[in-house]
Design an enzyme around this catalytic site. Structure first.
Site, mmCIF file in Angstrom:
data_model
loop_
_atom_site.group_PDB
_atom_site.id
_atom_site.type_symbol
_atom_site.label_atom_id
_atom_site.label_comp_id
_atom_site.label_asym_id
_atom_site.label_seq_id
_atom_site.Cartn_x
_atom_site.Cartn_y
_atom_site.Cartn_z
ATOM 1 C CG ASN A 9 -1.738 1.266 1.297
ATOM 2 O OD1 ASN A 9 -1.964 2.118 0.424
ATOM 3 N ND2 ASN A 9 -2.169 1.280 2.629
ATOM 4 C CE LYS A 11 0.075 3.123 4.623
ATOM 5 N NZ LYS A 11 0.188 3.270 6.107
ATOM 6 C CG HIS A 92 -5.732 2.478 5.305
ATOM 7 N ND1 HIS A 92 -5.021 3.203 6.189
ATOM 8 C CD2 HIS A 92 -4.812 1.533 5.143
ATOM 9 C CE1 HIS A 92 -3.809 2.917 6.440
ATOM 10 N NE2 HIS A 92 -3.486 1.536 5.895
ATOM 11 C CD GLU A 94 -2.322 5.643 6.823
ATOM 12 O OE1 GLU A 94 -2.308 5.611 5.530
ATOM 13 O OE2 GLU A 94 -1.333 5.191 7.609
ATOM 14 C CD GLU A 164 -3.497 -2.268 7.194
ATOM 15 O OE1 GLU A 164 -2.393 -2.609 6.926
ATOM 16 O OE2 GLU A 164 -3.963 -1.044 6.946
ATOM 17 N N GLY A 170 3.059 1.891 10.690
ATOM 18 C CA GLY A 170 4.152 2.755 10.505
ATOM 19 C C GLY A 170 4.722 2.977 11.679
ATOM 20 C CB SER A 210 5.293 -2.559 11.476
ATOM 21 O OG SER A 210 4.885 -1.257 12.000
HETATM 22 P P1 PGA Z 1 3.139 -0.007 7.551
HETATM 23 O O1 PGA Z 1 1.643 0.422 6.889
HETATM 24 O O2 PGA Z 1 3.330 -1.455 6.866
HETATM 25 O O3 PGA Z 1 4.014 1.006 6.999
HETATM 26 O O4 PGA Z 1 2.973 -0.254 9.003
HETATM 27 C C1 PGA Z 1 0.440 -0.727 6.800
HETATM 28 C C2 PGA Z 1 -0.502 -0.107 6.073
HETATM 29 O O5 PGA Z 1 -1.095 1.198 6.666
HETATM 30 O O6 PGA Z 1 -1.342 -0.611 5.231
#
Ligand code: PGA
Length: 248
Positions: A9, A11, A92, A94, A164, A170, A210
């Site tokens: 992903n 983003k 998601h 976010e 998630e 992140g 992560s």
């Molecule tokens: P990350 O993000 O692997 O950077 O933790 C995962 C995601 O938001 O899909």
């Protein structure tokens, strides 16, 4: 057998030039017959991604549920379909936290995506506060119940779920594979309650937060974890390939 599904992903990263460079290295080697490899790209890079990928499935990171109309800045399903997009990430954290995505809009989007014969990748996951209050499973189950409201089992088996935990995105903090397994197992049990066991057994559930080349194997060894949704580590071609070829 459930499909193993490992998606990056990106983003809000990825110019057309960057996507071109990445896929010219990655696509040919992302040919793992046991894994569906994918990549969520910004809208502006979808065409390039689709043109340059044979093995890597290209996903959009959002879509609007209405067919068309006065929704400035939004993208419709028909627009994605015209490009040849088959997968759409929805819900998601976010987008839920920063852009007003709700359980209801996730549900409307899932239905609209399925109606267009495309695959929604439905994200769910709890905050640190919810986790510390011991409410992870009930919270995530509620998100899933709302996301799947009114969706038939014939359609449900076409979907993918990404669990998630927000506190792991992140942050470098991965849920332990055992903790991730507990929640993914609970999601599957809930799907069996909503539908039936046979339906629940066909839906791939990813873990995200992560995920990196050095923890993917252990996560993938868990019985209810069928894949990963990967942010940061998916931006580097070497790491992306290590992830989608984790079993080689
Ligand atoms: P990350 O993000 O692997 O950077 O933790 C995962 C995601 O938001 O899909």
């Amino acid at each position: 057998m459930r499909k193993k599904v490992i998606f990056g992903n990106w983003k809000m990263n990825g110019t057309n030039a960057a996507v071109e460079e990445f896929l010219s290295v990655v696509d040919a080697q992302a040919n793992n017959t046991e894994v569906v490899a994918g990549l969520g790209l910004p809208f502006t890079a979808l065409s390039t991604g689709l043109k340059l990928s044979k093995n890597v499935k290209i996903a959009a990171q959002n879509v609007h549920f209405e067919k068309n109309g006065a929704f400035t800045g939004e993208i419709s399903i028909e627009m994605l379909k015209e490009l040849g997009v088959e997968f759409v990430i929805i819900g998601h954290s976010e987008r839920r936290e920063m852009f007003g995505e709700t359980d209801n809009t996730v549900n409307l989007k899932a239905k609209a995506i399925l109606a267009a014969n495309m695959t929604p990748l439905v994200c769910c996951g709890e905050t640190l506060e919810t986790k510390e209050a011991g409410k992870t499973v009930s919270f995530v189950n509620n998100q899933i119940e709302k996301a799947y409201a009114g969706i038939s089992k014939e359609d449900a088996i076409k979907t993918i779920i990404a669990y998630e935990p927000i506190w792991a995105i992140g942050t470098g903090k991965t849920a332990t594979s055992q903790d991730a397994e507990v929640v993914c197992k609970a999601i599957r049990e809930n799907l069996a309650k909503i539908y039936d066991q046979a339906t629940a057994d066909q839906i791939s559930i990813q873990y995200g937060g992560s995920v990196k080349p050095d923890n993917i194997k252990e996560l993938m060894s868990m019985p209810n974890i069928d894949g990963a949704l990967v942010g940061g580590a998916s931006l580097l071609s070497k790491d992306y390939l290590a992830l989608v070829n984790y079993n080689k």
